[in-house]
Design a protein around this motif. Sequence first.
Motif, PDB file in Angstrom:
ATOM      1  N   LYS A 195       0.857  -1.190   0.000  1.00  0.00           N
ATOM      2  CA  LYS A 195       0.000   0.000   0.000  1.00  0.00           C
ATOM      3  C   LYS A 195       0.895   1.242   0.000  1.00  0.00           C
ATOM      4  O   LYS A 195       1.946   1.261   0.629  1.00  0.00           O
ATOM      5  CB  LYS A 195      -0.913   0.001   1.214  1.00  0.00           C
ATOM      6  CG  LYS A 195      -1.909   1.163   1.251  1.00  0.00           C
ATOM      7  CD  LYS A 195      -2.849   1.035   2.436  1.00  0.00           C
ATOM      8  CE  LYS A 195      -3.792   2.237   2.504  1.00  0.00           C
ATOM      9  NZ  LYS A 195      -4.613   2.380   1.290  1.00  0.00           N
ATOM     10  N   THR A 196       0.490   2.259  -0.719  1.00  0.00           N
ATOM     11  CA  THR A 196       1.270   3.496  -0.794  1.00  0.00           C
ATOM     12  C   THR A 196       1.480   4.055   0.611  1.00  0.00           C
ATOM     13  O   THR A 196       0.501   4.330   1.327  1.00  0.00           O
ATOM     14  CB  THR A 196       0.546   4.550  -1.653  1.00  0.00           C
ATOM     15  OG1 THR A 196       0.238   3.993  -2.928  1.00  0.00           O
ATOM     16  CG2 THR A 196       1.425   5.776  -1.831  1.00  0.00           C
ATOM     17  N   PRO A 197       2.724   4.176   1.057  1.00  0.00           N
ATOM     18  CA  PRO A 197       2.986   4.668   2.414  1.00  0.00           C
ATOM     19  C   PRO A 197       2.448   6.081   2.618  1.00  0.00           C
ATOM     20  O   PRO A 197       2.405   6.886   1.681  1.00  0.00           O
ATOM     21  CB  PRO A 197       4.523   4.646   2.509  1.00  0.00           C
ATOM     22  CG  PRO A 197       4.973   3.706   1.430  1.00  0.00           C
ATOM     23  CD  PRO A 197       3.962   3.851   0.330  1.00  0.00           C
ATOM     24  N   LYS A 198       2.074   6.366   3.861  1.00  0.00           N
ATOM     25  CA  LYS A 198       1.561   7.696   4.169  1.00  0.00           C
ATOM     26  C   LYS A 198       2.635   8.748   3.947  1.00  0.00           C
ATOM     27  O   LYS A 198       2.360   9.827   3.414  1.00  0.00           O
ATOM     28  CB  LYS A 198       1.066   7.732   5.619  1.00  0.00           C
ATOM     29  CG  LYS A 198       0.440   9.061   6.009  1.00  0.00           C
ATOM     30  CD  LYS A 198      -0.115   9.004   7.429  1.00  0.00           C
ATOM     31  CE  LYS A 198      -0.761  10.322   7.820  1.00  0.00           C
ATOM     32  NZ  LYS A 198      -1.301  10.292   9.218  1.00  0.00           N
ATOM     33  N   HIS A 199       3.880   8.406   4.362  1.00  0.00           N
ATOM     34  CA  HIS A 199       4.998   9.326   4.168  1.00  0.00           C
ATOM     35  C   HIS A 199       5.851   8.763   3.034  1.00  0.00           C
ATOM     36  O   HIS A 199       6.928   8.192   3.263  1.00  0.00           O
ATOM     37  CB  HIS A 199       5.800   9.465   5.461  1.00  0.00           C
ATOM     38  CG  HIS A 199       4.986   9.967   6.610  1.00  0.00           C
ATOM     39  ND1 HIS A 199       4.510  11.267   6.685  1.00  0.00           N
ATOM     40  CD2 HIS A 199       4.532   9.331   7.731  1.00  0.00           C
ATOM     41  CE1 HIS A 199       3.816  11.418   7.806  1.00  0.00           C
ATOM     42  NE2 HIS A 199       3.809  10.258   8.466  1.00  0.00           N
ATOM     43  N   LEU A 200       5.361   8.932   1.835  1.00  0.00           N
ATOM     44  CA  LEU A 200       5.988   8.327   0.672  1.00  0.00           C
ATOM     45  C   LEU A 200       7.413   8.822   0.477  1.00  0.00           C
ATOM     46  O   LEU A 200       8.332   8.027   0.200  1.00  0.00           O
ATOM     47  CB  LEU A 200       5.155   8.634  -0.578  1.00  0.00           C
ATOM     48  CG  LEU A 200       5.726   8.148  -1.919  1.00  0.00           C
ATOM     49  CD1 LEU A 200       5.861   6.637  -1.929  1.00  0.00           C
ATOM     50  CD2 LEU A 200       4.848   8.619  -3.077  1.00  0.00           C
ATOM     51  N   SER A 201       7.635  10.114   0.594  1.00  0.00           N
ATOM     52  CA  SER A 201       8.957  10.679   0.357  1.00  0.00           C
ATOM     53  C   SER A 201       9.991  10.075   1.291  1.00  0.00           C
ATOM     54  O   SER A 201      11.086   9.674   0.857  1.00  0.00           O
ATOM     55  CB  SER A 201       8.907  12.203   0.530  1.00  0.00           C
ATOM     56  OG  SER A 201      10.188  12.760   0.378  1.00  0.00           O
ATOM     57  N   GLN A 202       9.657   9.979   2.575  1.00  0.00           N
ATOM     58  CA  GLN A 202      10.585   9.427   3.555  1.00  0.00           C
ATOM     59  C   GLN A 202      10.846   7.945   3.287  1.00  0.00           C
ATOM     60  O   GLN A 202      11.978   7.474   3.395  1.00  0.00           O
ATOM     61  CB  GLN A 202      10.016   9.608   4.976  1.00  0.00           C
ATOM     62  CG  GLN A 202      10.951   9.189   6.096  1.00  0.00           C
ATOM     63  CD  GLN A 202      12.206  10.051   6.177  1.00  0.00           C
ATOM     64  OE1 GLN A 202      12.197  11.205   5.731  1.00  0.00           O
ATOM     65  NE2 GLN A 202      13.284   9.492   6.721  1.00  0.00           N
ATOM     66  N   TYR A 203       9.798   7.220   2.912  1.00  0.00           N
ATOM     67  CA  TYR A 203       9.940   5.782   2.638  1.00  0.00           C
ATOM     68  C   TYR A 203      10.910   5.544   1.475  1.00  0.00           C
ATOM     69  O   TYR A 203      11.800   4.690   1.559  1.00  0.00           O
ATOM     70  CB  TYR A 203       8.572   5.188   2.323  1.00  0.00           C
ATOM     71  CG  TYR A 203       8.633   3.725   1.917  1.00  0.00           C
ATOM     72  CD1 TYR A 203       8.624   2.717   2.877  1.00  0.00           C
ATOM     73  CD2 TYR A 203       8.717   3.372   0.569  1.00  0.00           C
ATOM     74  CE1 TYR A 203       8.688   1.384   2.499  1.00  0.00           C
ATOM     75  CE2 TYR A 203       8.777   2.037   0.195  1.00  0.00           C
ATOM     76  CZ  TYR A 203       8.762   1.045   1.154  1.00  0.00           C
ATOM     77  OH  TYR A 203       8.848  -0.276   0.787  1.00  0.00           O
ATOM     78  N   LEU A 204      10.747   6.274   0.393  1.00  0.00           N
ATOM     79  CA  LEU A 204      11.609   6.098  -0.769  1.00  0.00           C
ATOM     80  C   LEU A 204      13.065   6.418  -0.436  1.00  0.00           C
ATOM     81  O   LEU A 204      13.993   5.746  -0.901  1.00  0.00           O
ATOM     82  CB  LEU A 204      11.129   6.988  -1.922  1.00  0.00           C
ATOM     83  CG  LEU A 204       9.736   6.677  -2.484  1.00  0.00           C
ATOM     84  CD1 LEU A 204       9.352   7.705  -3.538  1.00  0.00           C
ATOM     85  CD2 LEU A 204       9.701   5.279  -3.089  1.00  0.00           C
ATOM     86  N   TYR A 205      13.260   7.437   0.407  1.00  0.00           N
ATOM     87  CA  TYR A 205      14.622   7.814   0.808  1.00  0.00           C
ATOM     88  C   TYR A 205      15.266   6.716   1.650  1.00  0.00           C
ATOM     89  O   TYR A 205      16.426   6.337   1.423  1.00  0.00           O
ATOM     90  CB  TYR A 205      14.571   9.129   1.583  1.00  0.00           C
ATOM     91  CG  TYR A 205      15.910   9.563   2.123  1.00  0.00           C
ATOM     92  CD1 TYR A 205      16.886  10.093   1.278  1.00  0.00           C
ATOM     93  CD2 TYR A 205      16.199   9.431   3.486  1.00  0.00           C
ATOM     94  CE1 TYR A 205      18.128  10.482   1.770  1.00  0.00           C
ATOM     95  CE2 TYR A 205      17.441   9.818   3.992  1.00  0.00           C
ATOM     96  CZ  TYR A 205      18.399  10.343   3.130  1.00  0.00           C
ATOM     97  OH  TYR A 205      19.625  10.711   3.627  1.00  0.00           O
ATOM     98  N   GLU A 206      14.502   6.183   2.584  1.00  0.00           N
ATOM     99  CA  GLU A 206      15.040   5.150   3.474  1.00  0.00           C
ATOM    100  C   GLU A 206      15.337   3.856   2.732  1.00  0.00           C
ATOM    101  O   GLU A 206      16.272   3.126   3.083  1.00  0.00           O
ATOM    102  CB  GLU A 206      14.053   4.886   4.627  1.00  0.00           C
ATOM    103  CG  GLU A 206      13.922   6.057   5.585  1.00  0.00           C
ATOM    104  CD  GLU A 206      12.825   5.825   6.618  1.00  0.00           C
ATOM    105  OE1 GLU A 206      12.083   4.821   6.464  1.00  0.00           O
ATOM    106  OE2 GLU A 206      12.715   6.638   7.552  1.00  0.00           O
TER     107      GLU A 206
END
Length: 469
Positions: A195-206
């Motif tokens: 499922k698309t994470p709520k904090h997408l930007s942070q998830y992609l960075y991590e």
Amino acid sequence: MLPKGLLKEYSRVISLLIRVMDMFTVFLAGWSAYYYRFHEVTVATPYVSAIAIGVLFTPLVFSFFNIYASQRGEGLIRHSMTLLQAVCVMGLMLAGLSFFTKSGADFSRVWFMTWIGLIVFFLFLFRCSLLLLLRIMRTRGLNERRVVILGASDLGIKFANTVQQALWTGFRIVAFMDDDVSNKPAVIHDIPVIKTPKHLSQYLYEQGVDEIWLAFPLRAEARASEILFELRHRTITTRFVLDIFGLDLLNHSITDIAGFPVLNIRSSPMRGLNRLVKALEDRVIAILILVGILPIFVLIALAVKCTSKGPIFFKQKRLGWDGRIINIYKFRTMVLHREAVGVITQAIQDDKRVTALGRLLRKTSLDELPQFLNVLQGRMSIVGPRPHALAHNELYKNSIHTYMQRHHVKPGITGWAQVNGWRGETDTLAKMEKRVEYDLYYINNWSLGFDLKIIGLTFLRGFYNHNAY
């Protein structure tokens, strides 16, 4: 073992080194050509100046042809043809410069042609070796880019499957994301669906994701804008996978018009430099062939005139580029006869209208030799979709909805459909559909190399055809 992100970390340095290597290649080719021509190691001053100008031209011309852009996903043949076009343009610029400075007499023509030829050879060797090395590294997981596809729709799944079959591009899809995963499987093509994470930007960075591809329908503009806003603080590469494959595409591309990005759904590949290359190809090859076949041409003309009454050439109106009506020429192969206005009856097996000589000319395609005159006139090309009678165009354009797209290029003497056996009588709709399919494939994939391949296949497979009556 090399770190997986090594090349990505030093991409700017590597890009600079490639430019330097290209410039060195031009210098090496110039020196080698001088040694070949004059058998001297020390290069004379005028030649040093010419080589230096060529070296300086190299990054400018190559940048114009986007040779230094990322080559991920680009085939070796396409890249090689782009290199060839760039070197040809650079050669023309150097020749033009020598003309305007009146310095052409100071240089050996043999040296200049050898120089250009060696540039092509050395660059092909260097560039193709580099691309093959990068492909090998990417298939082994090196120099890869981690990708997330946002949208586990049919479009996203189809696109992911295509990318996975081309590991040499260096893209590794690590996950599907979707706003609604309730009706989605947990894994698709060995790719996890989350499922698309709520904090997408942070998830992609991590997760160390290099690129995110948005596989949305065109109507999901609002959702795409939300994603771009959320990623505004990241430098992650973002791509939009356009859901346009339900449309009848022809030579589709993205272009810029007055600052606006525009999607070309149907367009001709014969624009700009491509049009010049095609025109030069047609004229040069047509002249060479006409000079070579002149004795045969004259003998056939005499035979047609002596064996039956009527003119030597048969002239017929056909549709040319952009649907313009043109006259094309053939050696006459039938006895003089009348047909109803607007009716064109295709030749069939044992057609009584066809003369004995005409039957031989049709079988061997020699009746089409006068069309090289059409090529010189600019009405036809050496390679392209075969022109059909006007009555056939009216018939098939209502039966095959992509039929008229064949006219986005000039008609040709030979074509991709013809070398694959789709020529002669089209007594069924299925045969014409197949011919159109091959014609549109040619337009979508046109290149100088593709043209030369078709010309080669025309000679290798012979001109004889059992389907021609």
